[in-house]
Design a protein around this motif. Structure first.
Motif, PDB file in Angstrom:
ATOM      1  N   PHE A  21       0.974  -1.169   0.051  1.00 53.18           N
ATOM      2  CA  PHE A  21       0.032  -0.147   0.031  1.00 53.18           C
ATOM      3  C   PHE A  21       0.829   1.327   0.067  1.00 53.18           C
ATOM      4  O   PHE A  21       1.899   1.215   0.960  1.00 53.18           O
ATOM      5  N   ASN A  22       0.753   2.292  -0.839  1.00 52.39           N
ATOM      6  CA  ASN A  22       1.394   3.138  -0.888  1.00 52.39           C
ATOM      7  C   ASN A  22       0.665   4.722  -0.249  1.00 52.39           C
ATOM      8  O   ASN A  22      -0.479   4.898  -0.411  1.00 52.39           O
ATOM      9  N   GLU A  23       1.582   5.041   0.839  1.00 42.63           N
ATOM     10  CA  GLU A  23       1.016   6.092   1.621  1.00 42.63           C
ATOM     11  C   GLU A  23       1.594   7.454   1.106  1.00 42.63           C
ATOM     12  O   GLU A  23       1.517   8.424   2.066  1.00 42.63           O
ATOM     13  N   ASP A  24       2.227   7.626   0.157  1.00 43.82           N
ATOM     14  CA  ASP A  24       2.602   8.774  -0.501  1.00 43.82           C
ATOM     15  C   ASP A  24       1.446   9.787  -0.983  1.00 43.82           C
ATOM     16  O   ASP A  24       0.463   9.480  -1.634  1.00 43.82           O
ATOM     17  N   THR A  25       1.708  11.089  -0.866  1.00 46.80           N
ATOM     18  CA  THR A  25       0.774  12.006  -1.535  1.00 46.80           C
ATOM     19  C   THR A  25       1.734  13.125  -1.986  1.00 46.80           C
ATOM     20  O   THR A  25       2.363  13.412  -1.398  1.00 46.80           O
ATOM     21  N   ILE A  26       1.422  13.464  -3.194  1.00 40.60           N
ATOM     22  CA  ILE A  26       2.378  14.272  -4.081  1.00 40.60           C
ATOM     23  C   ILE A  26       1.187  15.651  -4.356  1.00 40.60           C
ATOM     24  O   ILE A  26       0.207  15.253  -4.912  1.00 40.60           O
ATOM     25  N   ALA A  27       1.705  16.767  -4.441  1.00 37.77           N
ATOM     26  CA  ALA A  27       1.178  17.997  -4.625  1.00 37.77           C
ATOM     27  C   ALA A  27       2.168  18.883  -5.443  1.00 37.77           C
ATOM     28  O   ALA A  27       3.254  18.975  -5.066  1.00 37.77           O
ATOM     29  N   THR A  28       1.383  19.341  -6.697  1.00 37.72           N
ATOM     30  CA  THR A  28       2.290  20.585  -7.369  1.00 37.72           C
ATOM     31  C   THR A  28       0.921  21.623  -7.718  1.00 37.72           C
ATOM     32  O   THR A  28       0.095  21.574  -8.159  1.00 37.72           O
ATOM     33  N   GLU A  29       1.786  22.784  -7.696  1.00 38.70           N
ATOM     34  CA  GLU A  29       1.185  24.091  -8.158  1.00 38.70           C
ATOM     35  C   GLU A  29       2.160  24.897  -8.931  1.00 38.70           C
ATOM     36  O   GLU A  29       2.999  25.496  -8.646  1.00 38.70           O
ATOM     37  N   PRO A  30       2.261  24.371 -10.325  1.00 40.48           N
ATOM     38  CA  PRO A  30       3.095  25.169 -11.127  1.00 40.48           C
ATOM     39  C   PRO A  30       3.158  26.525 -11.128  1.00 40.48           C
ATOM     40  O   PRO A  30       4.346  27.210 -11.215  1.00 40.48           O
ATOM     41  N   ASP A  31       2.071  27.048 -11.138  1.00 39.20           N
ATOM     42  CA  ASP A  31       1.793  28.604 -11.117  1.00 39.20           C
ATOM     43  C   ASP A  31       2.579  29.204 -10.091  1.00 39.20           C
ATOM     44  O   ASP A  31       2.996  30.514  -9.838  1.00 39.20           O
ATOM     45  N   LEU A  32       2.529  28.403  -8.953  1.00 32.93           N
ATOM     46  CA  LEU A  32       3.316  29.086  -7.671  1.00 32.93           C
ATOM     47  C   LEU A  32       4.724  28.581  -7.535  1.00 32.93           C
ATOM     48  O   LEU A  32       5.397  28.717  -6.552  1.00 32.93           O
ATOM     49  N   GLY A  33       5.053  27.779  -8.554  1.00 36.52           N
ATOM     50  CA  GLY A  33       6.445  27.238  -8.211  1.00 36.52           C
ATOM     51  C   GLY A  33       6.781  25.849  -7.343  1.00 36.52           C
ATOM     52  O   GLY A  33       7.900  25.910  -6.713  1.00 36.52           O
ATOM     53  N   LEU A  34       5.608  25.263  -6.827  1.00 32.68           N
ATOM     54  CA  LEU A  34       5.611  24.426  -5.870  1.00 32.68           C
ATOM     55  C   LEU A  34       5.329  22.927  -6.294  1.00 32.68           C
ATOM     56  O   LEU A  34       4.326  22.636  -6.936  1.00 32.68           O
TER      57      LEU A  34
END
Length: 135
Positions: A21-34
């Motif tokens: 089971f994968n417990e990772d969470t990925i988030a990106t907000e390219p407009d903020l460079g995040l």
């Protein structure tokens, strides 16, 4: 040039060979460079909940704070620190309030690209790599 046009953000996650089971969470907000990854601590209760909470709170806080004022290098460091503290408090309170979440935790790596610089923060043993000219 906008941050979005200057960055190429690629994400990948894998549960590894020990866990199914994968417990990772990925988030990106390219407009903020995040870009960020939160890796729920395997073997602990509700690591996926903790990583999801951390990512959600971090994105929300960073969006709000980065858009409120013109960021500087020192203010980005403060924003990262305060966002991590807020996420940590929320995870701790949720773990305390619910027996099924007791002991949950997550690692975190967050990166903000601003003004031709990379600002990053990490908690735990997740890693951040810089790929430059194929290396």
């Amino acid at each position: 040039m906008s941050v979005r046009s200057a960055l190429e953000i690629t994400t990948i996650t894998d549960p590894g060979i020990v866990r199914s089971f994968n417990e990772d969470t990925i988030a990106t907000e390219p407009d903020l460079g995040l870009a960020l990854v939160a890796d729920g601590m395997g073997g602990y209760k509700a690591g996926d909940v903790a990583s999801g909470m951390a990512a959600s709170i971090m994105v929300s806080e960073l969006k709000r704070q980065l858009r409120e004022a013109t960021p500087t290098a020192s203010s980005i460091a403060e924003i990262l620190e305060s966002s991590i503290s807020r996420a940590n408090r929320a995870i701790y309170q949720a773990a305390k309030a619910s027996p099924q979440h007791h002991g949950m935790g997550t690692t975190l790596v967050a990166a903000v690209f601003h003004d031709n610089r990379l600002h990053f923060a990490h908690i735990g043993d997740s890693r951040l790599y810089c790929l430059r000219r194929g290396k």
